[in-house]
Every structure is written in C-alpha cells, then in structure tokens.
Design a protein around this motif. Sequence first.
Motif, short mmCIF file in Angstrom:
data_model
loop_
_atom_site.label_atom_id
_atom_site.label_comp_id
_atom_site.label_asym_id
_atom_site.label_seq_id
_atom_site.Cartn_x
_atom_site.Cartn_y
_atom_site.Cartn_z
N LYS A 87 0.84 -1.21 0.00
CA LYS A 87 0.00 0.00 0.00
C LYS A 87 0.87 1.26 0.00
N THR A 88 2.03 1.18 0.67
CA THR A 88 2.93 2.34 0.72
C THR A 88 3.46 2.69 -0.66
N ILE A 89 3.96 1.70 -1.39
CA ILE A 89 4.56 1.97 -2.69
C ILE A 89 3.50 2.41 -3.70
N GLN A 90 2.28 1.90 -3.58
CA GLN A 90 1.21 2.34 -4.48
C GLN A 90 0.86 3.80 -4.22
N THR A 91 0.87 4.20 -2.96
CA THR A 91 0.58 5.59 -2.61
C THR A 91 1.68 6.52 -3.11
N ILE A 92 2.93 6.10 -2.93
CA ILE A 92 4.05 6.90 -3.41
C ILE A 92 4.02 7.04 -4.93
N ALA A 93 3.69 5.95 -5.61
CA ALA A 93 3.61 6.00 -7.08
C ALA A 93 2.51 6.97 -7.53
N LEU A 94 1.40 6.97 -6.82
CA LEU A 94 0.31 7.90 -7.15
C LEU A 94 0.77 9.34 -6.95
N ILE A 95 1.35 9.64 -5.77
CA ILE A 95 1.79 11.01 -5.48
C ILE A 95 2.85 11.44 -6.47
N ARG A 96 3.72 10.52 -6.86
CA ARG A 96 4.77 10.86 -7.83
C ARG A 96 4.16 11.20 -9.19
N ALA A 97 3.15 10.42 -9.60
CA ALA A 97 2.49 10.68 -10.88
C ALA A 97 1.80 12.04 -10.86
N LEU A 98 1.11 12.34 -9.77
CA LEU A 98 0.43 13.63 -9.65
C LEU A 98 1.44 14.77 -9.60
N TYR A 99 2.54 14.55 -8.87
CA TYR A 99 3.58 15.57 -8.74
C TYR A 99 4.18 15.90 -10.11
N SER A 100 4.47 14.86 -10.89
CA SER A 100 5.10 15.07 -12.21
C SER A 100 4.17 15.83 -13.15
N SER A 101 2.90 15.44 -13.20
CA SER A 101 1.97 16.07 -14.12
C SER A 101 1.60 17.49 -13.70
N GLU A 102 1.44 17.70 -12.39
CA GLU A 102 0.97 18.99 -11.93
C GLU A 102 2.09 20.01 -11.78
N THR A 103 3.32 19.53 -11.54
CA THR A 103 4.45 20.46 -11.52
C THR A 103 4.63 21.07 -12.91
N GLY A 104 4.48 20.23 -13.94
CA GLY A 104 4.59 20.72 -15.31
C GLY A 104 3.49 21.71 -15.65
N ALA A 105 2.32 21.54 -15.00
CA ALA A 105 1.19 22.43 -15.27
C ALA A 105 1.20 23.66 -14.36
N GLY A 106 2.21 23.76 -13.49
CA GLY A 106 2.33 24.92 -12.63
C GLY A 106 1.61 24.82 -11.31
N GLU A 107 1.01 23.64 -11.02
CA GLU A 107 0.33 23.45 -9.74
C GLU A 107 1.23 22.68 -8.80
N THR A 108 1.50 23.25 -7.65
CA THR A 108 2.49 22.63 -6.75
C THR A 108 1.97 22.59 -5.32
N LEU A 109 0.80 22.04 -5.11
CA LEU A 109 0.25 21.92 -3.77
C LEU A 109 1.00 20.84 -2.99
N PRO A 110 1.16 21.00 -1.69
CA PRO A 110 1.80 19.95 -0.88
C PRO A 110 0.85 18.79 -0.65
N SER A 111 1.40 17.65 -0.29
CA SER A 111 0.61 16.48 0.09
C SER A 111 0.98 16.10 1.52
N LEU A 112 0.09 15.35 2.17
CA LEU A 112 0.29 14.98 3.56
C LEU A 112 0.14 13.48 3.73
N VAL A 113 1.11 12.87 4.43
CA VAL A 113 1.00 11.47 4.83
C VAL A 113 0.95 11.44 6.34
N LEU A 114 -0.10 10.85 6.86
CA LEU A 114 -0.29 10.73 8.30
C LEU A 114 -0.14 9.28 8.69
#
Length: 257
Positions: free
Chosen positions: A33-60
């Motif tokens: 579950k950890t690696i799947q979550t990291i892969a998701l955040i990485r995919a969102l980070y890559s696509s949204e950084t390119g689009a100029g959106e850079t919101l932080p994410s939180l892992v609790l």
Amino acid sequence: ILRPYQMLGVTWLHRHAQSHAGAVLGDDMGLGKTIQTIALIRALYSSETGAGETLPSLVLCPKSLLGNWAAEFAKFAPEIPVVVVSGSDRKNTLANIPVGCVIITSYPLIIRDLPAYLKLELRVAALDEASFIRNPDTEVAKAVRSLRAKFRIALTGTPVENGVRDLWSIFNFAVPGYLGSQTQFKERFEQPIAAGLGTPAGQDAANRLKRLVRPFFLRRTKKEVLKDLPEKIEQVLWCEMSQGQGEVYRRVPEEGR
C-alpha cells in the motif's frame, strides 16, 4: 517495477484522484500500500508540476513509521521534497513548507498542530493505518476530517475490526458524507447487521453496504495475488554488539544459571 496488481491499484487511485473522489485502499498487509501511494503522489507531482500546480501532500502515520515513509520516498521518488514534522521545532518547520513537498507526520501531532494544517490546501491527504480513526468521536478522527485536500486516501488492511461503524468512520474521512450521517448509518446498516447476517434484514443491509462502498474501496488479499508475489527471500544479518550490550547479554544467562 510495480507488480501487476500494484499497477492496477495505482491506476485505480489515479482515476479517483483525477475526479477528486476519495478512496480506501484495503489491501492485505505486505501487498505494498505504501509503494502504491508513493507512485500515485509521484504521478500527480510530475503532471501537476509541469502544469504549474504545486500543492503539498500529507502522509499521516503512526510515529513508528515516520522514518520508513521518509526512506521509501527517498528511494522511490527522490525528486519530491519530503518534510518530516516531528520534535520540538514543528512550528518553524510548518511555517517554511517547500513548494510541492510531501509532509509526513504522526497521528498525535496532527491534533496539536491542526491550526497550521488548516491553513494548507493539500493535493493528497493519505492516512496510513487508517484504523487509527475507526472511532469517529476521537480528537484525531475529528482533526483529519477537517483537513482541506483535493484527494483523500485511507490505507488499511483492517477496515472493519469492531464493527461496521469502523468502516463508516474511515469512509467519512475518505468520501465525506457518502454513507450519510452516523445516525442514518446506524439505522440503515449498523443495527440490522449487528442483529445477525442470518436474518433477512441483516443480509439485505450487508449487501446494500457492499454495493455502496465497492466503487471507492479496493481490497486484494495475498491469496488473490499470490501468483504475482516473488519467492520468499530469507536474509541473515549479523550484528556486532557494543561492549555494554555484550555485558548485559552475558549477565542474563549467568543470572539464570
């Protein structure tokens, strides 16, 4: 390299993230579950950084897993800045959050630092060991429900421990309001199911609840995906004890004799 069932999980999570609908990933312990979550955040980070959106994410997560999450991000997503919020300097840390970073903190600290988190708009809010909020009346459950996040994901291999109210509490974080109020849920599902699945009302309530949660709930057991898992790997690591540890180790059998 993600295994086939993990890639399926990441794709499923990404689809929900794109539609801003929350999700509960309920895979058995050890299925990644950890690696799947990291892969998701990485995919969102890559696509949204390119689009100029850079919101932080939180892992609790539990305090004991702070280091593990940080190490996993460093290994599998080194391009994403990671901030571990712990210790006495938390106020200063939270006041200087880097753009697009992943914040990692523990359940007890989210209560103490909640005002700082409420000022943030999060891309992803992920709860590891989400059974921590199975009691909806606790301070931590109330705190996480108040977070502002575009996508909420709950990770738990035990979504139901004491009763179906656990599931309501977890869903009330991941998909707020979807299962109705706590009173409505108790009348429609909790009480009939508690009365017994052998009764028509109990079985009907259980079936209706399954149909409701299925779109937002993904669970795979080890038995289901066993063919995708690698062979068992055993590794023996020898560790030299310090002088003090060695003295304690020798003292125990001597006292026993």
